[in-house]
Design a protein around this motif. Structure first.
Motif, PDB file in Angstrom:
ATOM      1  N   MET A   1       9.650   6.308   0.344  1.00 28.32           N
ATOM      2  CA  MET A   1      10.122   6.538   2.027  1.00 28.32           C
ATOM      3  C   MET A   1       9.264   7.511   2.630  1.00 28.32           C
ATOM      4  SD  MET A   1      13.836   7.691   3.449  1.00 28.32           S
ATOM      5  CE  MET A   1      14.332   5.931   3.063  1.00 28.32           C
ATOM      6  N   PHE A   2       8.704   7.251   3.643  1.00 26.39           N
ATOM      7  CA  PHE A   2       7.974   8.392   4.179  1.00 26.39           C
ATOM      8  C   PHE A   2       8.928   9.074   5.360  1.00 26.39           C
ATOM      9  CE2 PHE A   2       4.650   5.092   3.135  1.00 26.39           C
ATOM     10  CZ  PHE A   2       3.748   5.856   2.624  1.00 26.39           C
ATOM     11  N   GLN A   3       8.303  10.405   5.284  1.00 22.39           N
ATOM     12  CA  GLN A   3       9.291  11.288   6.215  1.00 22.39           C
ATOM     13  C   GLN A   3       8.737  11.237   7.480  1.00 22.39           C
ATOM     14  OE1 GLN A   3       9.086  15.367   5.231  1.00 22.39           O
ATOM     15  NE2 GLN A   3      10.775  16.066   6.557  1.00 22.39           N
ATOM     16  N   SER A   4       9.555  10.974   8.671  1.00 25.07           N
ATOM     17  CA  SER A   4       9.151  11.229  10.036  1.00 25.07           C
ATOM     18  C   SER A   4       9.677  12.569  10.652  1.00 25.07           C
ATOM     19  CB  SER A   4       9.948   9.943  10.729  1.00 25.07           C
ATOM     20  OG  SER A   4       9.386   8.651  10.349  1.00 25.07           O
ATOM     21  N   VAL A   5       8.852  13.103  11.448  1.00 20.33           N
ATOM     22  CA  VAL A   5       9.151  14.131  11.982  1.00 20.33           C
ATOM     23  C   VAL A   5       8.836  14.471  13.483  1.00 20.33           C
ATOM     24  CG1 VAL A   5       8.644  16.817  11.981  1.00 20.33           C
ATOM     25  CG2 VAL A   5       8.986  15.673   9.914  1.00 20.33           C
ATOM     26  N   ASP A   6       9.567  15.093  14.358  1.00 18.20           N
ATOM     27  CA  ASP A   6       9.260  15.165  15.680  1.00 18.20           C
ATOM     28  C   ASP A   6       8.585  16.342  16.011  1.00 18.20           C
ATOM     29  OD1 ASP A   6      10.407  13.201  17.109  1.00 18.20           O
ATOM     30  OD2 ASP A   6      12.499  13.730  16.882  1.00 18.20           O
ATOM     31  N   PHE A   7       7.133  16.323  16.284  1.00 16.50           N
ATOM     32  CA  PHE A   7       6.385  17.451  16.619  1.00 16.50           C
ATOM     33  C   PHE A   7       6.479  17.519  18.261  1.00 16.50           C
ATOM     34  CE2 PHE A   7       4.620  16.961  12.692  1.00 16.50           C
ATOM     35  CZ  PHE A   7       4.232  17.956  12.083  1.00 16.50           C
ATOM     36  N   PRO A   8       6.301  18.752  18.761  1.00 14.71           N
ATOM     37  CA  PRO A   8       6.287  18.742  20.353  1.00 14.71           C
ATOM     38  C   PRO A   8       5.229  17.731  20.908  1.00 14.71           C
ATOM     39  CG  PRO A   8       6.197  20.933  19.085  1.00 14.71           C
ATOM     40  CD  PRO A   8       6.029  20.044  18.201  1.00 14.71           C
ATOM     41  N   GLY A   9       4.329  17.310  20.245  1.00 16.11           N
ATOM     42  CA  GLY A   9       3.289  16.263  20.615  1.00 16.11           C
ATOM     43  C   GLY A   9       3.749  15.094  20.266  1.00 16.11           C
ATOM     44  N   GLY A  10       4.867  14.665  19.701  1.00 16.78           N
ATOM     45  CA  GLY A  10       5.114  13.108  19.431  1.00 16.78           C
ATOM     46  C   GLY A  10       5.745  12.890  17.965  1.00 16.78           C
ATOM     47  N   ARG A  11       6.649  12.122  17.864  1.00 16.55           N
ATOM     48  CA  ARG A  11       7.108  11.747  16.722  1.00 16.55           C
ATOM     49  C   ARG A  11       6.170  11.060  15.574  1.00 16.55           C
ATOM     50  NH1 ARG A  11      12.261  11.940  14.347  1.00 16.55           N
ATOM     51  NH2 ARG A  11      12.578  10.160  12.488  1.00 16.55           N
ATOM     52  N   VAL A  12       5.925  11.365  14.327  1.00 17.32           N
ATOM     53  CA  VAL A  12       4.979  11.007  13.446  1.00 17.32           C
ATOM     54  C   VAL A  12       5.797  10.740  11.984  1.00 17.32           C
ATOM     55  CG1 VAL A  12       3.045  11.861  14.639  1.00 17.32           C
ATOM     56  CG2 VAL A  12       4.149  13.137  12.727  1.00 17.32           C
ATOM     57  N   ALA A  13       4.973   9.673  11.563  1.00 20.10           N
ATOM     58  CA  ALA A  13       5.420   9.353  10.068  1.00 20.10           C
ATOM     59  C   ALA A  13       4.197   9.936   9.170  1.00 20.10           C
ATOM     60  CB  ALA A  13       5.675   8.131   9.889  1.00 20.10           C
ATOM     61  N   PHE A  14       4.511  10.517   7.842  1.00 18.29           N
ATOM     62  CA  PHE A  14       3.394  11.046   7.214  1.00 18.29           C
ATOM     63  C   PHE A  14       2.902   9.983   6.193  1.00 18.29           C
ATOM     64  CE2 PHE A  14       5.911  14.874   8.530  1.00 18.29           C
ATOM     65  CZ  PHE A  14       4.890  15.592   9.011  1.00 18.29           C
ATOM     66  N   THR A  15       1.762  10.420   5.453  1.00 16.34           N
ATOM     67  CA  THR A  15       1.012   9.461   4.653  1.00 16.34           C
ATOM     68  C   THR A  15       0.248  10.199   3.804  1.00 16.34           C
ATOM     69  OG1 THR A  15      -0.355   7.800   4.246  1.00 16.34           O
ATOM     70  CG2 THR A  15      -0.841   8.861   6.258  1.00 16.34           C
ATOM     71  N   SER A  16       0.203  10.075   2.647  1.00 13.88           N
ATOM     72  CA  SER A  16      -0.790  10.591   1.686  1.00 13.88           C
ATOM     73  C   SER A  16      -2.205  10.290   1.719  1.00 13.88           C
ATOM     74  CB  SER A  16      -0.158  10.566   0.218  1.00 13.88           C
ATOM     75  OG  SER A  16      -0.061   9.280  -0.127  1.00 13.88           O
ATOM     76  N   GLU A  17      -2.432   9.380   2.219  1.00 16.34           N
ATOM     77  CA  GLU A  17      -3.681   8.470   2.460  1.00 16.34           C
ATOM     78  C   GLU A  17      -4.483   8.951   3.479  1.00 16.34           C
ATOM     79  OE1 GLU A  17      -5.212   6.377   0.271  1.00 16.34           O
ATOM     80  OE2 GLU A  17      -3.144   6.690  -1.116  1.00 16.34           O
TER      81      GLU A  17
END
Length: 396
Positions: A1-17
């Motif tokens: 499962m990829f973690q999603s985080v709300d940054f001030p610049g927008g919500r993103v999902a992380f990837t190791s690639e």
């Protein structure tokens, strides 16, 4: 499962690639078209146009073509100081105007006189502006083809490239605040997209959710600079996505496609209170202006090929003829009437005296400042001292 985080610049999902976004898509954005080169509908699904509107569209395109031809010849005869035609781009002019409401505000570049033709600007009004006489709404202070009309919601043309774009967004935000059932439409060429004003305007419009329709006439040349030397992206249409602006690419030589795209863009801009970017692919058959010789930077046979085989008037006329809405006799009478009207308008404009000299200094300050008073006196003294260098018909 990829973690999603709300940054001030927008919500993103992380990837190791690690992956870079490609500089350009392998496939070009498709271009919306209704009529093929022979005037046959490519589908039954398109914005329907009534006989009245279709005939007016074609008549206005013919009027624009004749007006350009005669004014261009007048400039070559030394009767005008400058002129610029819309040859090859008549469909963008007229079809876009037909899809708008008279209440929509237009901020043009310098190749949109067809919008004024559609809205009722007369041949006499065009001639008065080009000759800069006292009947010109700009009082002779602008060079030819810099039209403007409060009556027709058409801002005066400005020479600097792309300055109308941020102004259009500001006007659109005003329309939004007033809750008017209208939008703002602004036109520019592919060269205008190379200006900083273009990028600031798209961002400004997207953030402020302004009801503005950007119409880019991408004819491949910014005077003599080809698009290949302006940008590496897939034209103009992809730039909208980067700024969060809904966009479409349309065949600018197909009047029905332009009409449909602008009609839909206008509806979305007003209903959803958002900006829309329309890239109309076309070809400038004429020279950039009377100060340009386009055969110096593009083959003459290429110009001729576009003029004949991909002529927007010829394509639209074939469709109208198939509907039984126009014949040769109708067009012959139309062309004859337009030519007579324009030649008469030119004769009247030439005989009309120029604006008084004082008009050069008015309409900016309530009370003329001392530096302008000094300049006016110096100008009058110069004319009096060298009368042979100034036209006798200039009121002083």
């Amino acid at each position: 499962m990829f973690q999603s985080v709300d940054f001030p610049g927008g919500r993103v999902a992380f990837t190791s690639e690690m992956s870079f976004i490609a500089e350009s898509s392998e496939k070009r954005v498709k271009c919306y078209r209704v009529l093929d080169d022979n005037g046959h509908p490519m589908s039954s699904r398109f914005e329907q146009v009534s006989k009245e509107v279709a005939v007016k569209m074609y008549s206005s395109m013919v009027t624009l073509q004749i007006m350009d031809t005669i004014f261009y010849e007048a400039q070559r005869q030394g009767r005008l100081s400058f002129y610029l035609t819309s040859n090859g781009e008549e469909a963008i002019n007229i079809a876009s105007a037909a899809a708008l409401s008279p209440d929509d505000v237009v901020l043009p570049q310098y190749r949109e006189p067809g919008v004024l033709i559609w809205r009722g600007f007369t041949m006499q009004e065009f001639a008065n502006q080009c000759f800069g006489n006292k009947a010109d709404y700009g009082k002779g202070r602008q060079m030819p083809i810099h039209y403007g009309s409060n009556k027709h919601n058409y801002f005066t043309v400005s020479s600097p490239i792309a300055t109308q774009l941020p102004q259009a967004v500001g006007a659109a935000y005003s329309v939004k605040m007033d809750r008017r059932d209208a939008c703002v439409v602004t036109y520019f060429g592919d060269g205008g997209s190379s200006e900083g004003d273009f990028h600031a305007s798209l961002n400004f419009a997207a953030v402020m959710e302004a009801p503005v329709v950007f119409i880019c006439r991408n004819n491949g040349w910014a005077i003599s600079t080809p698009t290949s030397e302006q940008f590496r992206s897939d034209g103009i249409v992809v730039k909208g996505q980067a700024y969060g602006v809904r966009s479409i690419r349309v065949d600018g030589n197909d009047a029905l496609a332009v009409y449909g795209a602008i009609h839909a863009a206008r509806e979305m801009a007003i209903r959803e209170q958002r900006p829309i970017l329309v890239e109309a692919l076309t070809y400038r058959v004429g020279h950039h202006s009377t100060s340009d010789d386009s055969t110096k930077y593009r083959p003459a046979d290429e110009i001729q090929r576009w003029k004949i085989s991909r002529n927007p008037l010829a394509r639209f006329r074939k469709w109208i003829e198939r509907n039984g809405w126009l014949n040769d006799e109708d067009e012959s009478e139309l062309r004859d009437n337009v030519r007579k009207q324009l030649l008469h308008a030119i004769q009247v404009a030439e005989r009309t005296e120029k604006p008084p000299l004082e008009d050069l200094f008015t309409d900016v300050y309530d009370h003329l400042p001392s530096n302008l008073q000094e300049q006016e006196k110096l100008l009058r003294d110069t004319i009096e001292k060298h009368p042979q260098d100034y036209p006798a018909g200039v009121p002083v």
